[in-house]
Write a protein that holds these residues in place. Structure first.
Motif, short mmCIF file in Angstrom:
data_model
loop_
_atom_site.label_atom_id
_atom_site.label_comp_id
_atom_site.label_asym_id
_atom_site.label_seq_id
_atom_site.Cartn_x
_atom_site.Cartn_y
_atom_site.Cartn_z
N LEU A 1 -42.86 102.34 -50.83
CA LEU A 1 -42.46 101.47 -51.94
C LEU A 1 -43.35 101.62 -53.16
O LEU A 1 -42.88 101.53 -54.30
CB LEU A 1 -42.50 100.00 -51.47
N PHE A 2 -44.64 101.88 -52.95
CA PHE A 2 -45.60 101.96 -54.05
C PHE A 2 -46.44 103.23 -53.90
O PHE A 2 -47.65 103.18 -53.60
CB PHE A 2 -46.51 100.72 -54.05
N PRO A 3 -45.82 104.40 -54.09
CA PRO A 3 -46.51 105.67 -53.83
C PRO A 3 -47.72 105.95 -54.72
O PRO A 3 -48.55 106.78 -54.38
CB PRO A 3 -45.41 106.71 -54.06
N ASN A 4 -47.81 105.26 -55.86
CA ASN A 4 -48.91 105.52 -56.79
C ASN A 4 -50.09 104.56 -56.60
O ASN A 4 -51.10 104.68 -57.31
CB ASN A 4 -48.41 105.43 -58.24
N TYR B 1 -60.97 103.75 -50.50
CA TYR B 1 -59.53 103.71 -50.24
C TYR B 1 -59.22 104.76 -49.19
O TYR B 1 -60.11 105.52 -48.76
CB TYR B 1 -58.73 103.95 -51.53
N TYR B 2 -57.96 104.82 -48.75
CA TYR B 2 -57.60 105.68 -47.63
C TYR B 2 -56.43 106.57 -47.99
O TYR B 2 -55.55 106.19 -48.77
CB TYR B 2 -57.27 104.84 -46.40
N ILE B 3 -56.45 107.77 -47.42
CA ILE B 3 -55.36 108.72 -47.63
C ILE B 3 -54.86 109.22 -46.29
O ILE B 3 -55.61 109.25 -45.31
CB ILE B 3 -55.82 109.93 -48.51
N PRO B 4 -53.58 109.60 -46.20
CA PRO B 4 -53.03 110.09 -44.93
C PRO B 4 -53.80 111.29 -44.39
O PRO B 4 -54.36 112.09 -45.16
CB PRO B 4 -51.59 110.46 -45.27
N LEU B 5 -53.85 111.44 -43.09
CA LEU B 5 -54.62 112.51 -42.45
C LEU B 5 -54.12 113.90 -42.82
O LEU B 5 -54.89 114.86 -42.77
CB LEU B 5 -54.57 112.35 -40.92
#
Length: 280
Positions: free
Chosen positions: A233-236, A274-278
């Motif tokens: 929903l909020f990719p940015n 913050y976190y980012i996908p593996l």
């Protein structure tokens, strides 16, 4: 989010997950073809949305990807689920897409064979009464289809590289669509019941039984699903513990942090973490 929009969103999410599953298959083809995903094109004021396109030596392979689950009964115009719900036969849309793509290629000066298939990527999908010969690739046929593609010659024709670049340049991510614009501040927060969409807030146990439909939810899994929803929903927006705890409707940031720590990479300094996908 009202119930109608919730189910609409679930369909979008299901389609997105199906395309991600298909991407894992095309990545293995390497130099055998040029892969273009999720193209939004236009030809003579008609939209042309393509889930996946393979540009190969001597042909183009067009795919419509479906993540349907369960048993369906085939009909020339509609599929019927066991519940009685009907869906438009995807072959109808595939035919339109193929015709419009051929017109677009012709207008660009290209004449090349187009093969078109509907790929049902969900292993739990089955259909009764479908023709033996057709444009469908069922879950049990996917592996064989891609083994055949592995036998193709690698793409060496520079004209095909030019074609791929031309299609990318025609891609319009802002093309008008029915996608809902979501305002974070106006949305109700909580974790969704995966069956009926009821929002649960301030959960405190490991599991929760939905008050509306009786579905048992494992809270850790529900938090993980809600984080995925937030990304779509909020990719940015950055994935932070505080933001996602608010999104999940809980003041217990530690539960959200544990999910992020297990399923994502941490980035940034401690104060701005913050976190980012593996897989990124």
């Amino acid at each position: 989010m009202d119930k109608e929009n919730f189910y609409y969103y679930l369909n979008l999410k299901k389609g997105y997950e199906g395309e991600c599953r298909f991407d894992g298959l095309t990545e293995k083809l390497g130099a055998k073809c040029i892969v273009l995903n999720d193209l939004q094109l236009e030809i003579r004021r008609s939209s042309l949305q393509i889930d996946a396109l393979l540009i190969c030596e001597g042909k183009i392979v067009l795919y419509e990807i479906k993540n349907y689950g369960g048993i369906h009964h085939w009909g020339p115009e509609e599929f019927t689920k066991q519940s009685g719900t009907t869906l438009e036969n995807p072959s109808l849309q595939l035919t339109k897409t193929k015709v419009r793509l051929r017109k677009l290629l012709k207008s660009m000066g290209y004449s090349i064979e187009i093969q078109a298939f509907i790929v049902y990527v969900n292993p739990e999908f089955s259909i009764w009464g479908a023709p033996c010969e057709g444009d469908s690739i069922l879950p049990g046929q996917i592996s064989e289809h891609f083994r055949e593609l592995q036998n193709m010659k690698p793409v060496t024709n520079p004209e095909l590289e030019k074609l791929a670049q031309a299609l990318v340049e025609c891609h319009d991510p802002e093309y008008p669509s029915k996608l809902i614009k979501f305002d974070y501040e106006k949305m109700n927060k909580g974790i969704n019941c995966p069956t009926c969409g009821l929002l649960v807030q301030n959960f405190c146990r490991r599991s929760h039984v939905c008050e509306s439909c009786g579905k048992k939810m494992i809270i850790q899994k529900a938090i993980s699903n809600s984080i995925t929803d937030f990304q779509i929903l909020f990719p940015n927006e950055k994935l932070t513990t505080k933001r996602l705890a608010d999104w999940c409707g809980t003041e217990d940031t530690n539960r959200v942090y544990k999910v992020l720590k297990r399923e994502y990479h941490a980035a940034g300094s401690e104060s701005g973490r913050y976190y980012i996908p593996l897989n990124e």
